[in-house]
Write a protein that holds these residues in place. Structure first.
Motif, short mmCIF file in Angstrom:
data_model
loop_
_atom_site.label_atom_id
_atom_site.label_comp_id
_atom_site.label_asym_id
_atom_site.label_seq_id
_atom_site.Cartn_x
_atom_site.Cartn_y
_atom_site.Cartn_z
N GLY A 1 -64.37 -33.80 -11.58
CA GLY A 1 -62.95 -34.02 -11.77
C GLY A 1 -62.58 -34.74 -13.04
N TYR B 1 -55.06 -28.53 -15.32
CA TYR B 1 -54.94 -28.53 -13.87
C TYR B 1 -54.62 -27.13 -13.34
CZ TYR B 1 -54.94 -33.64 -13.39
OH TYR B 1 -55.31 -34.96 -13.38
N GLU C 1 -50.35 -28.98 -4.58
CA GLU C 1 -51.19 -30.02 -5.18
C GLU C 1 -51.93 -29.49 -6.40
OE1 GLU C 1 -54.88 -33.02 -3.94
OE2 GLU C 1 -53.92 -31.74 -2.44
N TYR D 1 -55.03 -29.57 -9.05
CA TYR D 1 -56.46 -29.78 -8.84
C TYR D 1 -57.21 -29.62 -10.15
CZ TYR D 1 -61.15 -28.85 -6.92
OH TYR D 1 -62.49 -28.87 -6.65
#
Length: 240
Positions: A87, A109, A117, A119
């Protein structure tokens, strides 16, 4: 080894589970875990250990920060890039690992399915190609233009597209995970503008663990074998 593998000498360097070797700027780099990158300037006899942890602090959970893994590493125009697997995004170094900085995160992202959301993908491979840096994650493929410091999300279902090679100015990509079916594209190819599928050999196994070429033949190696090779960009394949 200095005798073509007949004998071996262990380097005096701490083991960080190194996964990939990469040559750039007169160095050999070894990407490892714990945010560590090995760097050697004498062909692997001695090593310095680089640490990019501070560049991703605050973006990766502290509980796993010390275990973060790097599989993706590439150089483009004198800048070294690494893709963090836990991440941390894609970070870069303009001095071959002495200091690190984050590339733009917002444009990197992705969203999965209908979830709102955002990620950050898990990155497996980076490939410089025709002035752009392509990032291949578990789910996504992005193209980065350094002058703009922005990532473009490409309409490609990555599905662990970790095997990449450039042959005759064409970038060829394969998915390195269990993936069966003749309705699935075997290999994708990009000329810098358009994407398309190459023909498949006689197999329904699309788990391509490695791609390579010698300028004439394109080699596609599967988990546990076999290896397919083509001299006409996938129109026909031979197997060994």
């Amino acid at each position: 080894s200095e005798d073509n593998g007949v004998s071996w000498t262990k380097s005096d360097v701490r083991d960080y589970w190194y996964s990939n070797f990469y040559e750039a700027g007169g160095y050999v780099f070894a990407s490892g875990n714990g945010c560590r990158i090995g760097r050697s300037e004498d062909g692997g006899r001695t090593w310095d250990i680089l640490n990019y942890q501070k560049a991703i602090e605050g973006w990766v959970d502290e509980k796993v920060l010390g275990e973060s893994v790097c599989y993706a590493i590439a150089e483009m125009d004198g800048v070294l890039y690494v893709g963090d697997f836990y991440g941390g995004g894609v970070i870069c170094s303009k001095d071959y690992g002495e200091t690190w900085e984050m590339t733009d995160r917002e444009s990197l992202y992705i969203q999965i399915g209908d979830s709102p959301e955002k990620y950050m993908d898990n990155f497996y491979h980076l490939e410089p190609y025709k002035g752009k840096l392509y990032s291949f994650g578990l789910y996504s493929v992005h193209a980065y233009v350094p002058e703009q410091d922005k990532w473009e999300t490409l309409p490609i279902n990555s599905k662990c597209m970790a095997s990449v090679t450039v042959i005759n100015d064409v970038m060829v990509c394969g998915r390195a995970m269990p993936n069966y079916g003749t309705e699935v594209d075997y290999l994708l190819a990009c000329d810098g503008e358009q994407w398309g599928a190459l023909g498949r050999p006689e197999t329904d196994d699309n788990n391509v663990r490695a791609l390579g070429n010698d300028g004439k033949y394109l080699f596609s190696l599967h988990h546990g074998g076999p290896m397919y090779y083509s001299d006409n960009m996938g129109q026909t394949w031979n197997v060994t």
